[in-house]
Design a protein around this motif. Sequence first.
Motif, short mmCIF file in Angstrom:
data_model
loop_
_atom_site.label_atom_id
_atom_site.label_comp_id
_atom_site.label_asym_id
_atom_site.label_seq_id
_atom_site.Cartn_x
_atom_site.Cartn_y
_atom_site.Cartn_z
N ALA A 47 31.37 45.27 17.31
CA ALA A 47 32.83 45.07 17.28
C ALA A 47 33.26 44.16 18.43
O ALA A 47 34.11 43.28 18.27
N ARG A 48 32.66 44.36 19.60
CA ARG A 48 32.98 43.48 20.73
C ARG A 48 32.67 42.03 20.40
O ARG A 48 33.45 41.12 20.72
N THR A 83 40.06 37.05 24.18
CA THR A 83 39.55 38.26 24.83
C THR A 83 39.65 38.16 26.35
O THR A 83 39.67 37.08 26.93
N ARG A 84 39.72 39.34 26.96
CA ARG A 84 39.63 39.47 28.41
C ARG A 84 38.97 40.82 28.67
O ARG A 84 38.88 41.65 27.76
N PRO A 85 38.50 41.05 29.89
CA PRO A 85 37.84 42.33 30.17
C PRO A 85 38.79 43.51 29.92
O PRO A 85 39.98 43.44 30.23
N ASP A 86 38.26 44.57 29.35
CA ASP A 86 39.03 45.79 29.11
C ASP A 86 39.05 46.61 30.40
O ASP A 86 38.02 47.11 30.82
N ASP A 98 33.24 53.33 31.61
CA ASP A 98 31.81 53.07 31.43
C ASP A 98 31.19 52.76 32.78
O ASP A 98 31.25 51.64 33.27
N PRO A 99 30.58 53.78 33.39
CA PRO A 99 30.02 53.59 34.74
C PRO A 99 28.90 52.57 34.77
O PRO A 99 28.56 52.06 35.85
N LYS A 100 28.35 52.22 33.63
CA LYS A 100 27.23 51.26 33.62
C LYS A 100 27.71 49.81 33.49
O LYS A 100 26.89 48.90 33.52
N PRO A 106 31.72 42.24 33.26
CA PRO A 106 32.25 43.32 32.43
C PRO A 106 31.59 43.34 31.05
O PRO A 106 31.41 42.30 30.43
N ARG A 107 31.25 44.52 30.65
CA ARG A 107 30.54 44.68 29.38
C ARG A 107 31.52 44.66 28.20
O ARG A 107 31.17 44.21 27.13
N TRP A 108 32.72 45.19 28.42
CA TRP A 108 33.65 45.43 27.30
C TRP A 108 34.89 44.57 27.40
O TRP A 108 35.44 44.35 28.48
N LEU A 109 35.32 44.09 26.23
CA LEU A 109 36.44 43.17 26.15
C LEU A 109 37.54 43.77 25.29
O LEU A 109 37.30 44.69 24.51
#
Length: 162
Positions: A47-48, A83-86, A98-100, A106-109
Motif C-alpha cells: 500500500a505504501r 507523499t511525505r513521511p507519516d 513503529d520503533p523500527k 522514514p519507513r512509512w508515508l
Amino acid sequence: MASTAPPTDRPPRYWLMKSEPDECSIDDALAAPQHTVPWTGVRNYQARNFMRDDMQVGDGVLFYHSSCPEPGIAGIARVASATRPDPTQFDPESPYFDPKSPTDRPRWLLLDVQALRKTPLISLAELRAVPALAEMRVLQRGNRLSITPVTDAEWARILTLV
DNA sequence: GCCAACGTTGGC
DNA sequence: GCCAACGTTGGC
C-alpha cells in the motif's frame, strides 16, 4: 508558467482507500479544513508503494468504510498531495508508532486525501451483485490491502451507482 | 468473538 | 533463503 495542473499529464488513475469510520469517516473528512485529511496509519509495504510510486494528485479515490457495521463505499475523494513521511510512526503515543522506523529514513508515508462528496453507502453485498465489478480487488477473497487500484471501467460503473 | 487469509518475523 | 509461528485484518 504557473499551473494548477497535476505534476504529470498522465490520465487520472483510480483507487479504493479503506478507512475505519471510527477513526476517519467520510463525514470527518468533509468536516476537515479543505475537506482534506492526512492518510495516516498505512503500515503495509504494498500500500505504501502505491502511494509513493503510482498515486498522483488528482487521482480519483473511492472512500471505503471498513471494520464497521456497514462496510462499503461511502464517498468520493481525490488524491490531494504527494507523499511525505507519516509522523505517527515516530510518536510513541500513537497506535501507529513503529520503533523500527529510522528517523533519518522514514519507513512509512502518507498523502493527503480530499473528500469531494458523501454518497449513499454502497455495501459489499451491492458491489458483489454487479457482474462488471466481480474482479474488483477489494472483493477478492482474502484481500486485506488498505489501498487497491480501481480500473477505469470499475470507476465508471461505480459512479453510476452513486 | 470467530476464523480465514495473509504479511511479517526470526531461527536455522 | 526456507518456513513455522505469530500477529493483524476485516467480514460475518
